[in-house]
Design a protein around this motif. Structure first.
Motif, PDB file in Angstrom:
ATOM      1  N   GLU A  73      46.113  68.909  34.109  1.00 12.20           N
ATOM      2  CA  GLU A  73      45.379  67.744  34.614  1.00 12.20           C
ATOM      3  C   GLU A  73      43.944  67.806  34.126  1.00 12.20           C
ATOM      4  OE1 GLU A  73      45.958  66.837  38.800  1.00 12.20           O
ATOM      5  OE2 GLU A  73      47.612  68.288  38.815  1.00 12.20           O
ATOM      6  N   LEU A  74      43.488  66.714  33.544  1.00 11.60           N
ATOM      7  CA  LEU A  74      42.130  66.632  33.025  1.00 11.60           C
ATOM      8  C   LEU A  74      41.157  66.191  34.097  1.00 11.60           C
ATOM      9  CD1 LEU A  74      42.534  64.642  29.673  1.00 11.60           C
ATOM     10  CD2 LEU A  74      42.456  67.113  29.973  1.00 11.60           C
ATOM     11  N   GLY A  75      39.977  66.706  34.006  1.00 14.58           N
ATOM     12  CA  GLY A  75      38.827  66.224  34.760  1.00 14.58           C
ATOM     13  C   GLY A  75      37.690  66.066  33.767  1.00 14.58           C
ATOM     14  N   MET A  76      36.865  65.087  33.963  1.00 11.37           N
ATOM     15  CA  MET A  76      35.778  64.866  33.019  1.00 11.37           C
ATOM     16  C   MET A  76      34.617  64.172  33.714  1.00 11.37           C
ATOM     17  SD  MET A  76      35.762  63.026  29.278  1.00 11.37           S
ATOM     18  CE  MET A  76      36.161  61.393  29.825  1.00 11.37           C
ATOM     19  N   ALA A  77      33.417  64.488  33.256  1.00  4.13           N
ATOM     20  CA  ALA A  77      32.224  63.797  33.738  1.00  4.13           C
ATOM     21  C   ALA A  77      31.207  63.744  32.612  1.00  4.13           C
ATOM     22  CB  ALA A  77      31.624  64.511  34.940  1.00  4.13           C
ATOM     23  N   VAL A  78      30.487  62.645  32.574  1.00  3.20           N
ATOM     24  CA  VAL A  78      29.358  62.488  31.653  1.00  3.20           C
ATOM     25  C   VAL A  78      28.157  62.130  32.521  1.00  3.20           C
ATOM     26  CG1 VAL A  78      28.402  61.161  29.734  1.00  3.20           C
ATOM     27  CG2 VAL A  78      30.831  61.779  29.731  1.00  3.20           C
ATOM     28  N   ALA A  79      27.046  62.802  32.275  1.00  3.30           N
ATOM     29  CA  ALA A  79      25.828  62.524  33.038  1.00  3.30           C
ATOM     30  C   ALA A  79      25.471  61.045  32.897  1.00  3.30           C
ATOM     31  CB  ALA A  79      24.686  63.401  32.542  1.00  3.30           C
ATOM     32  N   PRO A  80      25.079  60.405  33.983  1.00  5.92           N
ATOM     33  CA  PRO A  80      24.810  58.961  33.945  1.00  5.92           C
ATOM     34  C   PRO A  80      23.887  58.510  32.819  1.00  5.92           C
ATOM     35  CG  PRO A  80      24.799  59.726  36.212  1.00  5.92           C
ATOM     36  CD  PRO A  80      24.916  60.953  35.343  1.00  5.92           C
ATOM     37  N   ALA A  81      22.864  59.266  32.520  1.00  4.81           N
ATOM     38  CA  ALA A  81      21.919  58.862  31.463  1.00  4.81           C
ATOM     39  C   ALA A  81      22.531  58.901  30.070  1.00  4.81           C
ATOM     40  CB  ALA A  81      20.681  59.761  31.497  1.00  4.81           C
ATOM     41  N   HIS A  82      23.694  59.506  29.927  1.00  3.90           N
ATOM     42  CA  HIS A  82      24.305  59.660  28.607  1.00  3.90           C
ATOM     43  C   HIS A  82      25.621  58.904  28.465  1.00  3.90           C
ATOM     44  CE1 HIS A  82      21.210  62.538  27.721  1.00  3.90           C
ATOM     45  NE2 HIS A  82      21.473  63.116  28.886  1.00  3.90           N
ATOM     46  N   ARG A  83      25.961  58.090  29.441  1.00  7.12           N
ATOM     47  CA  ARG A  83      27.192  57.298  29.371  1.00  7.12           C
ATOM     48  C   ARG A  83      27.037  56.159  28.372  1.00  7.12           C
ATOM     49  NH1 ARG A  83      28.196  57.408  35.884  1.00  7.12           N
ATOM     50  NH2 ARG A  83      28.760  59.612  35.939  1.00  7.12           N
ATOM     51  N   GLY A  84      28.156  55.773  27.775  1.00  8.99           N
ATOM     52  CA  GLY A  84      28.157  54.665  26.822  1.00  8.99           C
ATOM     53  C   GLY A  84      27.650  55.048  25.447  1.00  8.99           C
ATOM     54  N   ARG A  85      27.547  56.355  25.164  1.00 10.92           N
ATOM     55  CA  ARG A  85      27.023  56.811  23.880  1.00 10.92           C
ATOM     56  C   ARG A  85      28.032  57.632  23.084  1.00 10.92           C
ATOM     57  NH1 ARG A  85      21.829  59.829  25.673  1.00 10.92           N
ATOM     58  NH2 ARG A  85      21.848  60.397  23.490  1.00 10.92           N
ATOM     59  N   GLY A  86      29.299  57.626  23.510  1.00 12.03           N
ATOM     60  CA  GLY A  86      30.343  58.341  22.782  1.00 12.03           C
ATOM     61  C   GLY A  86      30.582  59.768  23.232  1.00 12.03           C
ATOM     62  N   VAL A  87      29.842  60.231  24.225  1.00  9.13           N
ATOM     63  CA  VAL A  87      29.995  61.604  24.702  1.00  9.13           C
ATOM     64  C   VAL A  87      31.394  61.810  25.290  1.00  9.13           C
ATOM     65  CG1 VAL A  87      29.168  63.343  26.354  1.00  9.13           C
ATOM     66  CG2 VAL A  87      27.533  61.919  25.102  1.00  9.13           C
ATOM     67  N   GLY A  88      31.821  60.903  26.152  1.00  7.63           N
ATOM     68  CA  GLY A  88      33.138  61.018  26.773  1.00  7.63           C
ATOM     69  C   GLY A  88      34.256  60.965  25.747  1.00  7.63           C
ATOM     70  N   SER A  89      34.140  60.093  24.786  1.00  8.55           N
ATOM     71  CA  SER A  89      35.155  59.979  23.742  1.00  8.55           C
ATOM     72  C   SER A  89      35.258  61.266  22.930  1.00  8.55           C
ATOM     73  CB  SER A  89      34.836  58.797  22.827  1.00  8.55           C
ATOM     74  OG  SER A  89      35.903  58.583  21.930  1.00  8.55           O
ATOM     75  N   ALA A  90      34.112  61.840  22.584  1.00 14.93           N
ATOM     76  CA  ALA A  90      34.109  63.090  21.821  1.00 14.93           C
ATOM     77  C   ALA A  90      34.710  64.227  22.652  1.00 14.93           C
ATOM     78  CB  ALA A  90      32.689  63.441  21.385  1.00 14.93           C
ATOM     79  N   LEU A  91      34.366  64.307  23.930  1.00 13.67           N
ATOM     80  CA  LEU A  91      34.924  65.346  24.801  1.00 13.67           C
ATOM     81  C   LEU A  91      36.439  65.183  24.935  1.00 13.67           C
ATOM     82  CD1 LEU A  91      32.240  65.432  27.626  1.00 13.67           C
ATOM     83  CD2 LEU A  91      32.816  67.334  26.088  1.00 13.67           C
ATOM     84  N   LEU A  92      36.871  63.964  25.156  1.00 15.43           N
ATOM     85  CA  LEU A  92      38.297  63.715  25.337  1.00 15.43           C
ATOM     86  C   LEU A  92      39.074  64.040  24.059  1.00 15.43           C
ATOM     87  CD1 LEU A  92      40.526  62.821  27.223  1.00 15.43           C
ATOM     88  CD2 LEU A  92      39.981  60.448  26.641  1.00 15.43           C
ATOM     89  N   ALA A  93      38.579  63.606  22.923  1.00 12.34           N
ATOM     90  CA  ALA A  93      39.248  63.902  21.652  1.00 12.34           C
ATOM     91  C   ALA A  93      39.326  65.411  21.420  1.00 12.34           C
ATOM     92  CB  ALA A  93      38.515  63.210  20.501  1.00 12.34           C
ATOM     93  N   GLY A  94      38.249  66.118  21.720  1.00 11.46           N
ATOM     94  CA  GLY A  94      38.240  67.563  21.554  1.00 11.46           C
ATOM     95  C   GLY A  94      39.227  68.269  22.464  1.00 11.46           C
ATOM     96  N   CYS A  95      39.328  67.817  23.693  1.00 12.55           N
ATOM     97  CA  CYS A  95      40.251  68.439  24.641  1.00 12.55           C
ATOM     98  C   CYS A  95      41.702  68.140  24.258  1.00 12.55           C
ATOM     99  CB  CYS A  95      39.953  67.976  26.064  1.00 12.55           C
ATOM    100  SG  CYS A  95      40.766  68.979  27.331  1.00 12.55           S
ATOM    101  N   LEU A  96      41.967  66.947  23.765  1.00 10.32           N
ATOM    102  CA  LEU A  96      43.315  66.624  23.298  1.00 10.32           C
ATOM    103  C   LEU A  96      43.693  67.513  22.117  1.00 10.32           C
ATOM    104  CD1 LEU A  96      43.310  62.722  23.583  1.00 10.32           C
ATOM    105  CD2 LEU A  96      44.445  64.378  25.103  1.00 10.32           C
ATOM    106  N   ARG A  97      42.733  67.782  21.214  1.00 11.47           N
ATOM    107  CA  ARG A  97      42.990  68.704  20.098  1.00 11.47           C
ATOM    108  C   ARG A  97      43.303  70.105  20.622  1.00 11.47           C
ATOM    109  NH1 ARG A  97      38.862  65.782  17.694  1.00 11.47           N
ATOM    110  NH2 ARG A  97      37.288  67.336  18.253  1.00 11.47           N
ATOM    111  N   GLN A  98      42.527  70.574  21.608  1.00 12.47           N
ATOM    112  CA  GLN A  98      42.780  71.886  22.208  1.00 12.47           C
ATOM    113  C   GLN A  98      44.184  71.942  22.818  1.00 12.47           C
ATOM    114  OE1 GLN A  98      39.788  72.608  25.205  1.00 12.47           O
ATOM    115  NE2 GLN A  98      38.470  73.713  23.788  1.00 12.47           N
TER     116      GLN A  98
END
Length: 143
Positions: A73-98
């Motif tokens: 089960e995945l859990g994820m958070a992006v700090a509010p000031a950094h949302r909408g900048r691709g951080v979540g997408s990069a984290l999710l893609a990296g975790c899927l690769r792992q």
């Protein structure tokens, strides 16, 4: 980051202490890094931007996005000031690769109603809704 994941909309439903003390929330990160745990942290210098983690939980003590004992089960958070900048997408893609690299067949998560930005991110990354619990959907990504 776990606290941010549970308070994604800015509503202070829990304190940091409550999240750390609660058995249900501690099962996601307690005793981190157990064999099979997956995760990444996005940083800018020393500033944490976001994090993602995944852990397979048994049916006896499931998380919010439980599908099967062998599906982390995945859990994820992006700090509010950094949302909408691709951080979540990069984290999710990296975790899927792992997850793929470690032989996982799928990953799951739970997303609350109203969290449309997260839901859209998950759909873009191939997650589909496979269940419903209260005001949240359980989503699955086959690998």
């Amino acid at each position: 980051m776990l606290l941010l994941a549970f308070t994604w909309d800015g509503t202070p439903r829990f304190t940091r202490e409550e999240v750390l003390a609660a058995d249900h929330t501690a099962r996601y990160l307690g005793g981190w890094r157990r064999p099979g745990d997956l995760g990444l942290v996005a940083v800018d210098g020393r500033t944490p931007l976001g994090a993602i983690w995944a852990r397979a939980l048994p049916a006896a003590t499931p998380g919010y996005g439980y599908v099967a004992d062998d599906v982390p089960e995945l859990g994820m958070a992006v700090a509010p000031a950094h949302r909408g900048r691709g951080v979540g997408s990069a984290l999710l893609a990296g975790c899927l690769r792992q997850a793929r690299a470690t032989g996982r067949r799928a990953v799951s998560l739970s997303v609350e109603d109203g969290n449309s930005a997260a839901r859209a991110l998950y759909v873009r990354h191939g997650f589909v809704t496979v269940g419903r619990d209260g005001g949240s959907d359980t989503m699955l990504r086959e690998l």
